[in-house]
Write a protein that holds these residues in place. Structure first.
Motif, PDB file in Angstrom:
ATOM      1  N   ALA A 290       5.705 -22.761 -24.387  1.00 33.70           N
ATOM      2  CA  ALA A 290       4.289 -22.945 -24.027  1.00 33.70           C
ATOM      3  C   ALA A 290       3.393 -22.267 -25.071  1.00 33.70           C
ATOM      4  O   ALA A 290       2.365 -22.819 -25.489  1.00 33.70           O
ATOM      5  N   ASP A 291       3.786 -21.085 -25.495  1.00 33.50           N
ATOM      6  CA  ASP A 291       3.017 -20.345 -26.495  1.00 33.50           C
ATOM      7  C   ASP A 291       3.001 -21.099 -27.826  1.00 33.50           C
ATOM      8  O   ASP A 291       1.967 -21.202 -28.494  1.00 33.50           O
ATOM      9  N   PHE A 292       4.152 -21.648 -28.197  1.00 34.26           N
ATOM     10  CA  PHE A 292       4.254 -22.417 -29.441  1.00 34.26           C
ATOM     11  C   PHE A 292       3.339 -23.642 -29.397  1.00 34.26           C
ATOM     12  O   PHE A 292       2.611 -23.932 -30.351  1.00 34.26           O
ATOM     13  N   LYS A 295      -0.323 -22.707 -29.687  1.00 34.52           N
ATOM     14  CA  LYS A 295      -0.669 -22.381 -31.073  1.00 34.52           C
ATOM     15  C   LYS A 295      -0.812 -23.645 -31.915  1.00 34.52           C
ATOM     16  O   LYS A 295      -1.701 -23.740 -32.760  1.00 34.52           O
ATOM     17  N   GLN A 296       0.097 -24.599 -31.688  1.00 34.37           N
ATOM     18  CA  GLN A 296       0.022 -25.883 -32.414  1.00 34.37           C
ATOM     19  C   GLN A 296      -1.298 -26.581 -32.120  1.00 34.37           C
ATOM     20  O   GLN A 296      -1.957 -27.091 -33.006  1.00 34.37           O
ATOM     21  N   LYS A 297      -1.653 -26.576 -30.833  1.00 32.16           N
ATOM     22  CA  LYS A 297      -2.876 -27.230 -30.386  1.00 32.16           C
ATOM     23  C   LYS A 297      -4.091 -26.544 -31.009  1.00 32.16           C
ATOM     24  O   LYS A 297      -5.004 -27.208 -31.517  1.00 32.16           O
ATOM     25  N   ALA A 298      -4.079 -25.213 -30.983  1.00 34.01           N
ATOM     26  CA  ALA A 298      -5.192 -24.448 -31.555  1.00 34.01           C
ATOM     27  C   ALA A 298      -5.311 -24.732 -33.048  1.00 34.01           C
ATOM     28  O   ALA A 298      -6.412 -24.886 -33.584  1.00 34.01           O
ATOM     29  N   ALA A 299      -4.172 -24.826 -33.731  1.00 28.18           N
ATOM     30  CA  ALA A 299      -4.184 -25.080 -35.175  1.00 28.18           C
ATOM     31  C   ALA A 299      -4.714 -26.483 -35.464  1.00 28.18           C
ATOM     32  O   ALA A 299      -5.415 -26.706 -36.451  1.00 28.18           O
ATOM     33  N   ALA A 300      -4.382 -27.429 -34.583  1.00 26.98           N
ATOM     34  CA  ALA A 300      -4.792 -28.823 -34.793  1.00 26.98           C
ATOM     35  C   ALA A 300      -6.294 -29.011 -34.600  1.00 26.98           C
ATOM     36  O   ALA A 300      -6.902 -29.891 -35.211  1.00 26.98           O
ATOM     37  N   THR A 301      -6.901 -28.174 -33.769  1.00 29.47           N
ATOM     38  CA  THR A 301      -8.332 -28.353 -33.455  1.00 29.47           C
ATOM     39  C   THR A 301      -9.244 -27.506 -34.352  1.00 29.47           C
ATOM     40  O   THR A 301     -10.448 -27.563 -34.215  1.00 29.47           O
ATOM     41  N   THR A 302      -8.656 -26.698 -35.252  1.00 27.74           N
ATOM     42  CA  THR A 302      -9.510 -25.883 -36.141  1.00 27.74           C
ATOM     43  C   THR A 302      -9.524 -26.460 -37.552  1.00 27.74           C
ATOM     44  O   THR A 302      -8.728 -27.304 -37.893  1.00 27.74           O
TER      45      THR A 302
END
Lengths: 302, 302
Positions: A290-292, A295-302
């Motif tokens: 879930a944490d991974f 983080k992927q999602k956060a990286a994709a939206t920045t």
């Protein structure tokens, strides 16, 4: 009351759960539960600027540190207001109230000043962890009634008036004394969290071996929860995060169940979460995955 | 010879040192020594391109991998030439000779094919580690005379014809059998390195607990050195390096003394070096500080 002795052995065959609470949130420290990270930032020791600001009634840095640590994954926050020029009871009360109004994790109320602990406990909403009591009779007789009165949990340090022993058996015997004395005051063992004491390995190559053996013994003989200041282990060395991280992995395997640490450091945070996976405390790596993904999602939206 | 039994207990109260050699360099695997990282890259398993190149006599990737792993800090290199379409004995001989001509670390000669091990041992310069023998009588009777003839060290896998047990005591008993059988062939216990077997925690939350307890038991009861394939532990999970790193820290504390791993991964490498500091195997962090300074210097000149 000085010199009072309790000689009956105190052992708890089953892992104990230490329950901490904020206004609405519960955190459990336990041997079968994920490791509890207590954010270390809100502490003027080594952060003069923070202390000066708090003494002036400026809590902006405290607010930012509270939000950032919880966002990074801290399960609890340590709050310390010790500052040479400050009114510690008033500063600690203010810090506790401000942090509780901002973030919803239980707090570790950190002071060596009785009046500061007393004042902060009076305003704290929920069930806090108190940091800390040492094993001297005088300290135990002062702090333990306060812990009982507010139904708090307390960190017991495995040192005494002679200092910090490098013999794990002596540290264990001090832990036993604290747990016994707490019981005398009606405080159950699950409300005592022992600090096995971690000194820096930079000064003594055997320092961590002693700490790990102390943790193993306390786990085996007492069964209580434990926490330590993880950063101490790497004090004085360069590139400290991997050192602290590897210490935490080993200490978790030995039986450490929580630590005051830098939850905002990704190396340390990842080591703690990874060790939970490896020890079976995050079965099928549900939290890890879930944490991974987050983080992927956060990286994709920045 | 099948069915031959040795029933006398074999225990070694003192930590044993496994000595490996290249042409000019000696590496010691031991319980009081820094952990030995064996670079995993030169292995066509999961690297089809590498296998195809090696089968065509193209060893450029092998050369690059050998240089890069040693530059990153690998103390030894695993060399495997298993490839479905390849002539494994010829490929393994060539790989061993090329790697030995390029880098000066001892090798781990890795094959399940008797003829390949035999051919590679005949050309190896120094004292290699052979990867590996399992505990089936047939395998022991085939491989151990080769180990004795070339005065090599051998990895003994803690599994048998029934597979991999999830009972640490059974894995220990298999390790004992391998060490005893080696002794029957005149191979001393310091030339046997046991693989306690690490399976992925992704499939079974107790997998690593079993491995760690196996390591602890073998350390306590047999005292021999151990190595494992560290990457197995995190197989199938995302963001694997911190998982493998935390496993290695815990396993080193339990008694693991070497691993086949990705020495080029900075997270893994740092965790291994940090754990050596924490366990007192890098006293006063001499290696840690030297590594930090070398990195600073390298960063300053680029």
């Amino acid at each position: 009351m000085t010199g009072r002795k309790t000689t009956s052995p105190v052992t708890f065959p089953f892992p104990l759960q230490t329950i901490l609470e904020s206004k609405t949130k519960t955190v459990i420290i336990g041997h079968d539960a994920p490791f509890v990270m207590i954010g270390e930032k809100i502490n003027p020791s080594g952060r003069k600027k923070l202390g000066a600001e708090m003494a002036e009634g400026n809590f902006e840095r405290v607010k930012n540190d509270a939000r950032a640590q919880v966002a990074a994954g801290a399960h609890m926050l340590d709050v310390n207001a010790g500052y040479p020029m400050g009114d510690e009871p008033a500063m600690l009360v203010q810090a506790v109230q401000i942090v509780q109004s901002l973030v919803d994790v239980p707090l570790c109320i950190d002071s060596s000043v009785y009046e500061a602990l007393q004042a902060a406990l009076a305003v704290y909403q929920g069930k806090p962890l108190v940091n800390s009591v040492t094993s001297e009779d005088e300290r135990l007789e002062m702090i333990l009634p306060l812990i009982k009165k507010y139904n708090a949990a307390v960190i017991g340090m495995a040192n005494d008036e002679t200092g910090i022993s490098m013999d794990p058996e002596i540290r264990l015997s001090i832990a036993v004394k604290i747990v016994q004395r707490a019981a005398d005051y009606g405080i159950p063992p699950e409300n005592v969290v022992i600090d096995p004491l971690a000194l820096t390995v930079a000064a003594d190559p055997t320092a961590i071996q002693v700490t790990l053996e102390t943790i193993r013994l306390i786990r085996q003989e007492l069964g209580v929860n434990m926490m330590c200041g993880a950063g101490n282990t790497s004090f004085g060395l360069p590139n400290r995060a991997p050192l602290t991280a590897s210490y935490l992995s080993m200490a978790m395997y030995a039986g450490l169940t929580s630590a005051i640490t830098d939850a905002m450091n990704e190396t340390i945070r990842a080591a703690v979460m990874a060790s939970d996976v490896m020890l079976g405390h995050d079965a099928y790596a549900v939290n890890w995955i879930a944490d991974f993904r987050a983080k992927q999602k956060a990286a994709a939206t920045t």
